[in-house]
Design an enzyme around this catalytic site. Structure first.
Site, short mmCIF file in Angstrom:
data_model
loop_
_atom_site.label_atom_id
_atom_site.label_comp_id
_atom_site.label_asym_id
_atom_site.label_seq_id
_atom_site.Cartn_x
_atom_site.Cartn_y
_atom_site.Cartn_z
N SER A 206 0.83 -1.20 0.00
CA SER A 206 0.00 0.00 0.00
C SER A 206 0.88 1.26 0.00
O SER A 206 1.72 1.43 -0.88
CB SER A 206 -0.95 -0.03 1.20
OG SER A 206 -1.92 0.97 1.10
N HIS B 215 -7.36 -5.56 -1.14
CA HIS B 215 -6.08 -4.87 -0.93
C HIS B 215 -5.11 -5.76 -0.17
O HIS B 215 -3.89 -5.71 -0.38
CB HIS B 215 -6.35 -3.58 -0.16
CG HIS B 215 -5.26 -2.56 -0.24
ND1 HIS B 215 -4.55 -2.28 -1.40
CD2 HIS B 215 -4.75 -1.72 0.70
CE1 HIS B 215 -3.67 -1.32 -1.18
NE2 HIS B 215 -3.76 -0.98 0.10
N ASP C 159 0.34 -4.26 -4.10
CA ASP C 159 -0.83 -3.40 -4.33
C ASP C 159 -0.55 -1.96 -3.88
O ASP C 159 -1.17 -1.44 -2.94
CB ASP C 159 -2.06 -3.94 -3.60
CG ASP C 159 -3.35 -3.59 -4.34
OD1 ASP C 159 -3.33 -3.50 -5.59
OD2 ASP C 159 -4.40 -3.40 -3.67
#
Length: 379
Positions: free
Chosen positions: A210, A301, A238
């Site tokens: 992230s 996610h 991601d």
């Protein structure tokens, strides 16, 4: 019916071309028909594919609208310089944490030499450094990203596993956290600059999830500015989407931040970026916001670190085999004849391009995983 019309059009075109022999027309029509018929079974979506596509269409539309609005806000804030982080990163408050089976050992980020002086740090082994994302820091009782990746590497027992405790500087309002990523990366780069005076840079692998992926990119990029040396590999799990818009000042993970940058996208267009960022980009289940088995963006996610962690366990290196392709539909139609390569731990460091693959809905996620897969770790 559309295939018959296509054949008629082909025949009509050829019959109006005087220089073409009618026998060639017949042969061409037969060849076209055979090719179409051979491909029809591959081109018809399976029921589960239709369900997945419908789920992503319904769920993806509001996601894209919401995150488009966030990106618009961030663009305006960047251009007007109207938003400042609530608290600027202070290297004195940040630390490395060396994780072992029985304890976690903290070392100030501004004293990196203390890290490799620890008896628990083996200078002969590689260093895997994991940086997590927004609202997930080391002080969490449970950090699913960190815990799952650490458990997998502990099974191997052949690395120094270190995380960065960012002291809450990515635990504020998202826009403040996003604006902090470049400076946090620069702070880490300053620390790594001293670490590589005595520890080989060739042994360092940065992994970020992230916002952590963008921090890792900033660390690699700034370290290169300061030393003219590149970290061998950065893996982005991601990478965060909101506020990281191409061509703007908030720079995220990108090709060139390390000798090799590999990226796994699992929540494309929502919390995660959908555009290719690295030397190689993997799109498990296509460029979609929700993979099979997920009904929320947080679940999607989190899939990237789960996929990566699964690939780290000994014997699982080839669980996720991907093919260089233009889309998931092309992969399903078998229009991508390239050689499959593994996604995750064993990804070859000399491969480039966009790669697609499919996964299972539940763990084990890799299609090549054995049904009785249960990690047993003694390390």
């Amino acid at each position: 019916m559309k295939y018959i019309l296509l054949l008629l059009l082909v025949f009509k075109f050829y019959t109006t071309t005087e220089t073409l022999d009618l026998s060639d027309v017949g042969k061409s029509a037969v060849d076209v028909a055979k090719g179409v018929i051979d491909k029809i079974p591959d081109s018809i979506p399976k029921p589960e594919d239709l369900f997945q596509a419908g789920k992503n269409l319904i769920a993806g539309y509001p996601f894209q609208q919401v995150f488009s609005a966030i990106n618009t806000f961030c663009s305006a804030a960047l251009s007007a310089k109207s938003v400042q982080p609530r608290s600027m990163p202070n290297i004195g408050n940040m630390s490395y944490v060396l994780k072992t089976k029985n304890k976690n050992i903290s070392v100030p980020l501004d004293s990196p030499e203390e890290l490799w002086k620890l008896k628990e740090f083996n200078p002969k082994l590689p260093l895997v450094m994991v940086i997590t994302g927004w609202t997930t820091n080391f002080n969490d009782t449970e950090n699913p990203t960190l815990d799952k990746i650490y458990d997998a590497y502990r099974c191997r027992g052949n690395v120094n596993f270190v995380t960065v405790d960012t002291a809450g500087f990515v635990d504020t309002l998202y826009s403040w956290s996003a604006f902090n990523t470049e400076e946090i990366g620069n702070v880490i780069a300053n620390s790594l600059k001293h670490l590589i005076l005595t520890y080989p840079i060739e042994k360092i692998h940065l992994i970020g999830h992230s916002l952590g992926a963008h921090i890792a990119g900033s660390a690699g990029r700034n370290l290169n500015y300061k030393t003219n040396k590149l970290i061998p590999r950065i893996t982005g799990l991601d990478p965060a989407n909101p506020c990281f818009n191409p061509g703007e000042n908030l720079t995220g993970l990108a090709r060139g931040d390390a000798d090799f940058v590999d990226v796994i996208h699992t929540n494309a267009g929502a919390l995660g970026r959908r555009d290719p960022l690295g030397d190689i980009d993997f799109f498990p289940n296509g460029v979609q916001p929700l993979p099979p088995g997920c009904l929320s963006i947080s679940c999607a996610h989190q899939r990237a670190p789960e996929f990566y962690a699964e690939s780290v366990y000994p014997g699982n290196e080839f669980n996720f085999m991907a093919v260089k392709c233009g889309s998931l539909s092309a992969l399903n139609g078998k229009y991508c004849p390239g050689k499959p390569i593994p996604m995750g731990y064993a990804t070859p460091l000399n491969i480039k391009g966009n790669y697609f693959l499919k996964t299972n809905e539940e763990s084990p996620y890799g299609l090549n995983a054995t049904k009785d897969f249960k990690p047993v770790c003694n390390a």
